[in-house]
Design an enzyme around this catalytic site. Structure first.
Site, PDB file in Angstrom:
ATOM      1  N   ARG A  19      50.913   0.962  37.911  1.00 24.29           N
ATOM      2  CA  ARG A  19      50.803   2.352  38.371  1.00 24.29           C
ATOM      3  C   ARG A  19      52.048   2.742  39.144  1.00 24.29           C
ATOM      4  NH1 ARG A  19      45.457   3.668  41.749  1.00 24.29           N
ATOM      5  NH2 ARG A  19      46.574   2.304  43.169  1.00 24.29           N
ATOM      6  N   ASP A  56      35.009  13.253  43.644  1.00 23.03           N
ATOM      7  CA  ASP A  56      35.809  12.367  44.473  1.00 23.03           C
ATOM      8  C   ASP A  56      37.268  12.789  44.292  1.00 23.03           C
ATOM      9  OD1 ASP A  56      37.277  10.292  45.622  1.00 23.03           O
ATOM     10  OD2 ASP A  56      35.764   8.788  45.125  1.00 23.03           O
ATOM     11  N   TYR A  91      44.654   8.737  53.318  1.00 23.28           N
ATOM     12  CA  TYR A  91      45.790   7.825  53.486  1.00 23.28           C
ATOM     13  C   TYR A  91      46.635   7.722  52.224  1.00 23.28           C
ATOM     14  CZ  TYR A  91      42.169   4.736  51.532  1.00 23.28           C
ATOM     15  OH  TYR A  91      41.158   4.211  50.773  1.00 23.28           O
ATOM     16  N   LYS A  92      46.217   8.427  51.150  1.00 22.23           N
ATOM     17  CA  LYS A  92      46.978   8.381  49.905  1.00 22.23           C
ATOM     18  C   LYS A  92      48.018   9.516  49.940  1.00 22.23           C
ATOM     19  CE  LYS A  92      43.284   5.900  47.618  1.00 22.23           C
ATOM     20  NZ  LYS A  92      42.055   5.933  46.806  1.00 22.23           N
TER      21      LYS A  92
HETATM   22  C1  LIG Z   1      40.999   5.078  47.075  1.00 22.35           C
HETATM   23  C2  LIG Z   1      39.676   5.535  46.575  1.00 22.35           C
HETATM   24  C3  LIG Z   1      38.524   5.340  47.346  1.00 22.35           C
HETATM   25  C4  LIG Z   1      38.644   4.523  48.625  1.00 22.35           C
HETATM   26  O1  LIG Z   1      37.557   4.558  49.426  1.00 22.35           O
HETATM   27  P1  LIG Z   1      37.636   3.879  50.875  1.00 22.35           P
HETATM   28  O2  LIG Z   1      36.265   4.000  51.363  1.00 22.35           O
HETATM   29  O3  LIG Z   1      38.656   4.630  51.658  1.00 22.35           O
HETATM   30  O4  LIG Z   1      38.089   2.468  50.708  1.00 22.35           O
HETATM   31  C5  LIG Z   1      37.333   5.864  46.876  1.00 22.35           C
HETATM   32  N1  LIG Z   1      37.270   6.532  45.700  1.00 22.35           N
HETATM   33  C6  LIG Z   1      38.369   6.701  44.926  1.00 22.35           C
HETATM   34  C7  LIG Z   1      38.274   7.446  43.648  1.00 22.35           C
HETATM   35  C8  LIG Z   1      39.600   6.209  45.344  1.00 22.35           C
HETATM   36  O5  LIG Z   1      40.687   6.360  44.589  1.00 22.35           O
END
Ligand SMILES: *Cc1c(COP(=O)(O)O)cnc(C)c1O
Length: 410
Positions: free
Chosen positions: A371, A197, A222-223
């Site tokens: 954070r 991930d 989006y990050k």
């Molecule tokens: C932000 C994040 C997600 C977010 O998943 P969405 O399906 O976009 O809400 C998933 N896994 C990790 C490790 C994250 O940091």
């Protein structure tokens, strides 16, 4: 310590700040939602006002390959992955399910999955269900909440029943950067596949999926990629595996001869087989210009500045915040951390709310983490100095003590 102004004056990436909408806020939450690139807002407006409002259905000529071409752009700029291995679709949570389920189905007789107790909720919830659905066990690694998973811990959980290891490259809370190359190698040696991930690492640290031999990956846009709220996520499948994995959610956007509307699902031979339904074109339209910024800045230069910013933040926290009850919740070794720094404090939630009221936007993560992400594309060294000074002043004066900590979103 070098004065922040001197570092900003010498910063080769300083000009990129002008490509974002900037205000007076010291925004240190770009690992949760990146700032808006000006070119992305223009692309969104063009997608809405020209392509949709005027072009209507004819615009599908340009939209139909957008998920794939945007995936290729992310792969080239940020993933160290060849074209044809990455596609943008759905959310990260959905993509985790889509390709993990395909992998588990593929690994007959190996229904067990290894996860990290400190991983993101979706990852843990989904893998618990997936293993159970296939009569397998979900082995949860008891990793250190600050330092993250080690190759030795992963190795100790591997058995002949484990088909898949699912881990975050950068931990969403501590910012620990896992050793992707080593852990992937250890898992492969025991016959397990690995899904990384990349939500908190894509756009924050250089990634080399091809060299590491990674099987599967997913991540948010989006990050650090600055695609905007709810921008669709990406998924990656190593090229030699694409044809072997059957889509677990077979939809018409993954079908060969999509518009033949055939009675049976027959998957595309390409990475597009993992698309499901109509892509969210408006949300997707922001991504190409956002990723273009990463391509021009280069991940190497972004990492160099990111480490300088986080190193400064940690040094200043040691000097001014430790005496106020803060401790470091992020690996001190620069090679072991991603793009954000977590400071632990028993009152972190109220401090994070008070900091926002004083123009310093970070966020709170359970149980005690503040954070702070000094994103190198738009954060200056002076911003880091000022943020630490304001946080110190809040805690010293007790401003946070009057805050009502009942809030749904942190
Ligand atoms: C932000 C994040 C997600 C977010 O998943 P969405 O399906 O976009 O809400 C998933 N896994 C990790 C490790 C994250 O940091």
């Amino acid at each position: 310590m070098t004065p922040a102004h001197d570092l900003d004056a010498a910063d080769p990436l300083a000009g990129f700040r002008d490509e974002f909408v900037i205000d007076d806020v010291l925004y240190l939450d770009g690992n949760s939602l990146g700032r808006a690139p000006i070119a992305s807002l223009a692309a969104l407006s063009a997608a809405a006002n020209q392509q949709w409002a005027q072009g209507l259905i004819a615009s599908w000529d340009s939209w139909i390959d957008l998920a794939r071409s945007t995936g290729d752009a992310i792969a080239a700029a940020c993933l160290g992955a060849p074209a044809g291995t990455t596609v943008v679709s759905d959310s990260t949570s959905i993509n985790i399910w889509k390709i993990a389920a395909a992998a588990v189905e593929h690994r007959t007789g190996r229904p067990d999955i290894v996860i990290d107790v400190n991983d993101f909720p979706s990852d843990r919830y989904l893998m618990a269900k997936l293993a159970a659905d296939h009569g397998g066990q979900c082995h949860t690694l008891s990793t250190d909440p600050v330092e993250g998973p080690t190759a030795a811990q992963v190795a100790s959980a591997l058995t002949d029943s484990v088909g898949l290891v699912v881990l975050s490259h950068v931990n969403y809370r501590s910012g620990a950067l896992a050793d992707m190359a080593h852990i992937t190698k250890v898992a492969h040696a025991r016959g397990a596949m690995v899904m990384w991930d990349l939500s908190h690492s894509v756009g924050a640290v250089p990634i080399d999926l091809a060299t590491c031999g990674v099987d599967l990956a997913v991540g948010c846009t989006y990050k650090y990629l600055n695609g905007g709220p709810g921008a669709p996520a990406f998924l990656y499948v190593r090229d030699d595996l694409i044809g072997a994995l059957s889509p677990s959610i077979p939809g018409w956007f993954g079908a060969e001869n999509q518009f033949a509307m055939e009675p049976q699902f027959s998957p595309m031979p390409t990475i597009d087989r993992f698309q499901v339904g109509t892509p969210p074109i408006l949300s997707l339209s922001t991504l190409a210009p956002a990723v273009d910024i990463m391509q021009r800045a280069t991940m190497g230069a972004l990492r160099t500045k990111s480490l300088a910013l986080t190193e400064r933040l940690i040094t200043l926290a040691d000097q001014h915040l430790a005496e106020l009850g803060f401790s470091l919740g992020t690996p001190r070794d620069p090679a072991r951390r991603g793009g954000h720094v977590t400071l632990q404090h028993p009152d972190a939630l109220r401090i994070s709310i008070a900091a926002r009221q004083h123009g310093v936007v970070g966020d709170f993560r359970q149980p005690d983490g503040l954070r702070l992400a000094p994103v190198p594309l738009y954060t200056r060294f002076v911003d880091v100095d000022e943020a630490v000074a304001r946080i110190a002043s809040i805690v010293r004066s007790g401003d946070h003590l009057s805050i009502d900590a009942n809030t749904r979103v942190t």
